[in-house]
Design a protein around this motif. Sequence first.
Motif, PDB file in Angstrom:
ATOM      1  N   ASN A  34       9.348 -24.877 -10.155  1.00 22.79           N
ATOM      2  CA  ASN A  34       9.619 -26.297 -10.334  1.00 22.79           C
ATOM      3  C   ASN A  34       8.497 -27.192  -9.826  1.00 22.79           C
ATOM      4  OD1 ASN A  34      12.104 -25.669 -11.441  1.00 22.79           O
ATOM      5  ND2 ASN A  34      13.141 -25.712  -9.463  1.00 22.79           N
ATOM      6  N   ASP A  35       7.319 -26.605  -9.542  1.00 23.48           N
ATOM      7  CA  ASP A  35       6.207 -27.428  -9.080  1.00 23.48           C
ATOM      8  C   ASP A  35       5.813 -28.443 -10.147  1.00 23.48           C
ATOM      9  OD1 ASP A  35       6.190 -26.028  -6.738  1.00 23.48           O
ATOM     10  OD2 ASP A  35       4.640 -24.608  -7.382  1.00 23.48           O
ATOM     11  N   ASN A  36       5.855 -28.006 -11.411  1.00 29.13           N
ATOM     12  CA  ASN A  36       5.592 -28.916 -12.521  1.00 29.13           C
ATOM     13  C   ASN A  36       6.894 -29.088 -13.292  1.00 29.13           C
ATOM     14  OD1 ASN A  36       2.723 -29.142 -12.069  1.00 29.13           O
ATOM     15  ND2 ASN A  36       2.583 -27.015 -12.765  1.00 29.13           N
ATOM     16  N   CYS A  37       7.651 -30.119 -12.926  1.00 29.56           N
ATOM     17  CA  CYS A  37       8.986 -30.290 -13.485  1.00 29.56           C
ATOM     18  C   CYS A  37       8.929 -30.498 -14.993  1.00 29.56           C
ATOM     19  CB  CYS A  37       9.685 -31.480 -12.823  1.00 29.56           C
ATOM     20  SG  CYS A  37      10.023 -31.216 -11.073  1.00 29.56           S
ATOM     21  N   CYS A  38       9.749 -29.760 -15.694  1.00 26.65           N
ATOM     22  CA  CYS A  38       9.832 -29.886 -17.145  1.00 26.65           C
ATOM     23  C   CYS A  38      10.838 -30.981 -17.480  1.00 26.65           C
ATOM     24  CB  CYS A  38      10.260 -28.556 -17.755  1.00 26.65           C
ATOM     25  SG  CYS A  38      10.534 -28.652 -19.528  1.00 26.65           S
ATOM     26  N   GLN A  39      10.368 -32.070 -18.063  1.00 26.69           N
ATOM     27  CA  GLN A  39      11.256 -33.167 -18.422  1.00 26.69           C
ATOM     28  C   GLN A  39      12.119 -32.775 -19.626  1.00 26.69           C
ATOM     29  OE1 GLN A  39      11.447 -36.081 -16.440  1.00 26.69           O
ATOM     30  NE2 GLN A  39      10.318 -34.596 -15.216  1.00 26.69           N
ATOM     31  N   THR A  40      13.385 -33.139 -19.559  1.00 27.02           N
ATOM     32  CA  THR A  40      14.351 -32.722 -20.571  1.00 27.02           C
ATOM     33  C   THR A  40      13.880 -33.031 -21.987  1.00 27.02           C
ATOM     34  OG1 THR A  40      16.193 -32.964 -19.032  1.00 27.02           O
ATOM     35  CG2 THR A  40      16.720 -33.027 -21.373  1.00 27.02           C
ATOM     36  N   VAL A  41      13.391 -34.243 -22.203  1.00 29.05           N
ATOM     37  CA  VAL A  41      13.028 -34.651 -23.562  1.00 29.05           C
ATOM     38  C   VAL A  41      11.840 -33.867 -24.101  1.00 29.05           C
ATOM     39  CG1 VAL A  41      13.961 -36.969 -23.323  1.00 29.05           C
ATOM     40  CG2 VAL A  41      11.597 -36.524 -22.642  1.00 29.05           C
ATOM     41  N   ASN A  42      11.052 -33.246 -23.200  1.00 32.71           N
ATOM     42  CA  ASN A  42       9.851 -32.530 -23.624  1.00 32.71           C
ATOM     43  C   ASN A  42      10.035 -31.018 -23.711  1.00 32.71           C
ATOM     44  OD1 ASN A  42       8.411 -34.976 -23.647  1.00 32.71           O
ATOM     45  ND2 ASN A  42       7.999 -34.809 -21.446  1.00 32.71           N
ATOM     46  N   ALA A  43      11.201 -30.524 -23.310  1.00 30.38           N
ATOM     47  CA  ALA A  43      11.393 -29.074 -23.228  1.00 30.38           C
ATOM     48  C   ALA A  43      11.286 -28.425 -24.605  1.00 30.38           C
ATOM     49  CB  ALA A  43      12.751 -28.763 -22.614  1.00 30.38           C
ATOM     50  N   LYS A  44      10.445 -27.399 -24.699  1.00 24.70           N
ATOM     51  CA  LYS A  44      10.241 -26.690 -25.962  1.00 24.70           C
ATOM     52  C   LYS A  44      10.481 -25.190 -25.845  1.00 24.70           C
ATOM     53  CE  LYS A  44       8.898 -30.391 -28.193  1.00 24.70           C
ATOM     54  NZ  LYS A  44       9.759 -30.997 -29.236  1.00 24.70           N
ATOM     55  N   TRP A  45      10.341 -24.645 -24.635  1.00 25.54           N
ATOM     56  CA  TRP A  45      10.427 -23.194 -24.472  1.00 25.54           C
ATOM     57  C   TRP A  45      11.169 -22.838 -23.192  1.00 25.54           C
ATOM     58  CZ3 TRP A  45       8.759 -20.484 -28.539  1.00 25.54           C
ATOM     59  CH2 TRP A  45       7.793 -21.048 -29.371  1.00 25.54           C
ATOM     60  N   LEU A  46      11.935 -21.753 -23.241  1.00 25.74           N
ATOM     61  CA  LEU A  46      12.465 -21.105 -22.048  1.00 25.74           C
ATOM     62  C   LEU A  46      11.568 -19.909 -21.758  1.00 25.74           C
ATOM     63  CD1 LEU A  46      16.291 -21.043 -22.887  1.00 25.74           C
ATOM     64  CD2 LEU A  46      15.061 -22.722 -21.499  1.00 25.74           C
ATOM     65  N   CYS A  47      11.125 -19.790 -20.523  1.00 22.14           N
ATOM     66  CA  CYS A  47      10.178 -18.742 -20.144  1.00 22.14           C
ATOM     67  C   CYS A  47      10.892 -17.678 -19.314  1.00 22.14           C
ATOM     68  CB  CYS A  47       9.031 -19.363 -19.348  1.00 22.14           C
ATOM     69  SG  CYS A  47       7.862 -18.157 -18.699  1.00 22.14           S
ATOM     70  N   LEU A  48      10.961 -16.451 -19.829  1.00 26.29           N
ATOM     71  CA  LEU A  48      11.626 -15.341 -19.147  1.00 26.29           C
ATOM     72  C   LEU A  48      10.553 -14.347 -18.700  1.00 26.29           C
ATOM     73  CD1 LEU A  48      13.804 -16.716 -20.963  1.00 26.29           C
ATOM     74  CD2 LEU A  48      14.905 -14.493 -21.147  1.00 26.29           C
ATOM     75  N   GLU A  49      10.251 -14.375 -17.423  1.00 28.55           N
ATOM     76  CA  GLU A  49       9.191 -13.532 -16.884  1.00 28.55           C
ATOM     77  C   GLU A  49       9.742 -12.157 -16.496  1.00 28.55           C
ATOM     78  OE1 GLU A  49       7.990 -16.113 -13.707  1.00 28.55           O
ATOM     79  OE2 GLU A  49       6.419 -17.059 -14.929  1.00 28.55           O
ATOM     80  N   ASP A  50       8.866 -11.158 -16.500  1.00 31.20           N
ATOM     81  CA  ASP A  50       9.234  -9.788 -16.102  1.00 31.20           C
ATOM     82  C   ASP A  50      10.471  -9.299 -16.851  1.00 31.20           C
ATOM     83  OD1 ASP A  50       7.152  -9.783 -14.163  1.00 31.20           O
ATOM     84  OD2 ASP A  50       8.459 -10.865 -12.783  1.00 31.20           O
ATOM     85  N   ILE A  51      10.549  -9.625 -18.128  1.00 29.57           N
ATOM     86  CA  ILE A  51      11.769  -9.365 -18.884  1.00 29.57           C
ATOM     87  C   ILE A  51      12.033  -7.866 -19.048  1.00 29.57           C
ATOM     88  CG2 ILE A  51      10.554  -9.558 -21.095  1.00 29.57           C
ATOM     89  CD1 ILE A  51      14.180 -10.659 -20.292  1.00 29.57           C
ATOM     90  N   TYR A  52      10.986  -7.056 -19.135  1.00 29.66           N
ATOM     91  CA  TYR A  52      11.180  -5.607 -19.277  1.00 29.66           C
ATOM     92  C   TYR A  52      11.943  -5.044 -18.074  1.00 29.66           C
ATOM     93  CZ  TYR A  52      10.063  -0.615 -19.430  1.00 29.66           C
ATOM     94  OH  TYR A  52      10.149   0.756 -19.430  1.00 29.66           O
ATOM     95  N   GLN A  53      11.491  -5.416 -16.867  1.00 27.26           N
ATOM     96  CA  GLN A  53      12.162  -4.930 -15.663  1.00 27.26           C
ATOM     97  C   GLN A  53      13.607  -5.424 -15.590  1.00 27.26           C
ATOM     98  OE1 GLN A  53       9.175  -6.228 -15.844  1.00 27.26           O
ATOM     99  NE2 GLN A  53       7.694  -5.044 -14.626  1.00 27.26           N
ATOM    100  N   LYS A  54      13.833  -6.650 -16.033  1.00 24.72           N
ATOM    101  CA  LYS A  54      15.174  -7.224 -15.925  1.00 24.72           C
ATOM    102  C   LYS A  54      16.139  -6.610 -16.930  1.00 24.72           C
ATOM    103  CE  LYS A  54      13.381 -11.348 -13.757  1.00 24.72           C
ATOM    104  NZ  LYS A  54      12.903 -12.737 -13.900  1.00 24.72           N
ATOM    105  N   PHE A  55      15.622  -6.163 -18.072  1.00 26.86           N
ATOM    106  CA  PHE A  55      16.480  -5.430 -18.995  1.00 26.86           C
ATOM    107  C   PHE A  55      16.941  -4.112 -18.371  1.00 26.86           C
ATOM    108  CE2 PHE A  55      15.024  -7.753 -22.957  1.00 26.86           C
ATOM    109  CZ  PHE A  55      16.296  -8.150 -23.321  1.00 26.86           C
ATOM    110  N   HIS A  56      16.097  -3.517 -17.531  1.00 25.24           N
ATOM    111  CA  HIS A  56      16.438  -2.239 -16.914  1.00 25.24           C
ATOM    112  C   HIS A  56      17.137  -2.408 -15.566  1.00 25.24           C
ATOM    113  CE1 HIS A  56      13.546  -0.791 -19.956  1.00 25.24           C
ATOM    114  NE2 HIS A  56      14.246   0.323 -19.889  1.00 25.24           N
ATOM    115  N   ARG A  57      17.356  -3.655 -15.166  1.00 23.39           N
ATOM    116  CA  ARG A  57      18.137  -3.951 -13.967  1.00 23.39           C
ATOM    117  C   ARG A  57      19.188  -4.988 -14.343  1.00 23.39           C
ATOM    118  NH1 ARG A  57      12.836  -4.885 -10.121  1.00 23.39           N
ATOM    119  NH2 ARG A  57      12.069  -2.731 -10.151  1.00 23.39           N
ATOM    120  N   PRO A  58      20.238  -4.582 -15.059  1.00 22.29           N
ATOM    121  CA  PRO A  58      21.227  -5.536 -15.572  1.00 22.29           C
ATOM    122  C   PRO A  58      21.790  -6.428 -14.470  1.00 22.29           C
ATOM    123  CG  PRO A  58      21.583  -3.364 -16.521  1.00 22.29           C
ATOM    124  CD  PRO A  58      20.557  -3.189 -15.432  1.00 22.29           C
ATOM    125  N   ASN A  59      21.722  -7.741 -14.712  1.00 26.02           N
ATOM    126  CA  ASN A  59      22.173  -8.699 -13.706  1.00 26.02           C
ATOM    127  C   ASN A  59      22.082 -10.101 -14.299  1.00 26.02           C
ATOM    128  OD1 ASN A  59      23.024  -9.769 -11.250  1.00 26.02           O
ATOM    129  ND2 ASN A  59      21.624  -8.485 -10.056  1.00 26.02           N
TER     130      ASN A  59
END
Length: 328
Positions: free
Chosen positions: A12-37
């Motif tokens: 949240n260091d660079n706050c994404c303003q609602t009106v400008n939001a274009k993308w959801l960023c899912l980091e480390d997604i491979y690991q998270k698929f293998h750690r269901p949560n």
Amino acid sequence: MEDDGSVVTGNNDNCCQTVNAKWLCLEDIYQKFHRPNFYDIGCTYIADVPDHRFTYMTSQVGNIFLLQLFVSSPQEGSINVTVSNSNEMTFDKKTGTVYLDKSMKNFRVLRVGEREASTGFVTTYSFSDLDVECLKDKTLYIAITFKNSQSTEINSSTMDFSDLLNDPVGADFTIESLDGEKFSVHKLLLAGQSEVFKAMLKEETAESQNSYVKLVDIGKEDLQCILEFIYSGTVKDLESKNCYNLLMLADRFNLNGLKEITQHALCYQLTHDSALEILVLSDMYNANYLKREALKFIKKYNSILDSSFFDEIKNVDLVRELCRFLAA
């Protein structure tokens, strides 16, 4: 593919303003698929005030990986969210980024509650094991735009697979009701929407091995409603259904969306004769929104307490809570 707009991330260091939001960023997604949560994506902001928070849950059914997307907001009304409507991926080799296809679909997410934020289900993405392998060391981007709706109209939108319920092509499981009605269904959809069904359908269970279960305490009409919600995200003509039973079953099968819309339907059934019974029901099945509405109704029409049903309430804690609410 260039990033042409603001990105919602957990940073949240660079706050994404609602009106400008274009993308959801899912980091480390491979690991998270293998750690269901459950995992946090981050918030959008109006000025420096959090506006919408996005989360997701990963799970696995056989060799299919599921990603369920959720949004919460402190604002009243429903939330209109437009997100990627395809599992097809575009790879940017230079940045190690993967984008879901930008074909978009709008989902109206039910907002429940008066003050605190309420989390609503948006949609589910499914990926093969090969897809997930391709996500190793990658960041997944999901395209998004949205606007608020202050309407109090009740909607719970999700994937609509109702055609598959009516014409069950590829069905791999049978559910039979108390009165002998059999429904051909799809394990993947049941497991993706309900943790209870997911546990029932694990490979080692008798139900999974036999591809059959009889629910000996659920009638065909109630079972039809449960399956209709799982396949389409809603129940047509809900007000004409047995909402008492559906609230109980939504709690039993951990179908939060069904629980939410059923609470609203029951609010319209609050009367002098039904209010205490609905209060007891809401307390029994942790239906907090319905419970608040029932308490307010009883306080407004306190002659309800003259009913013989009040003397039959055995839950001492609930009676104390009711008395405190009336005295406040």
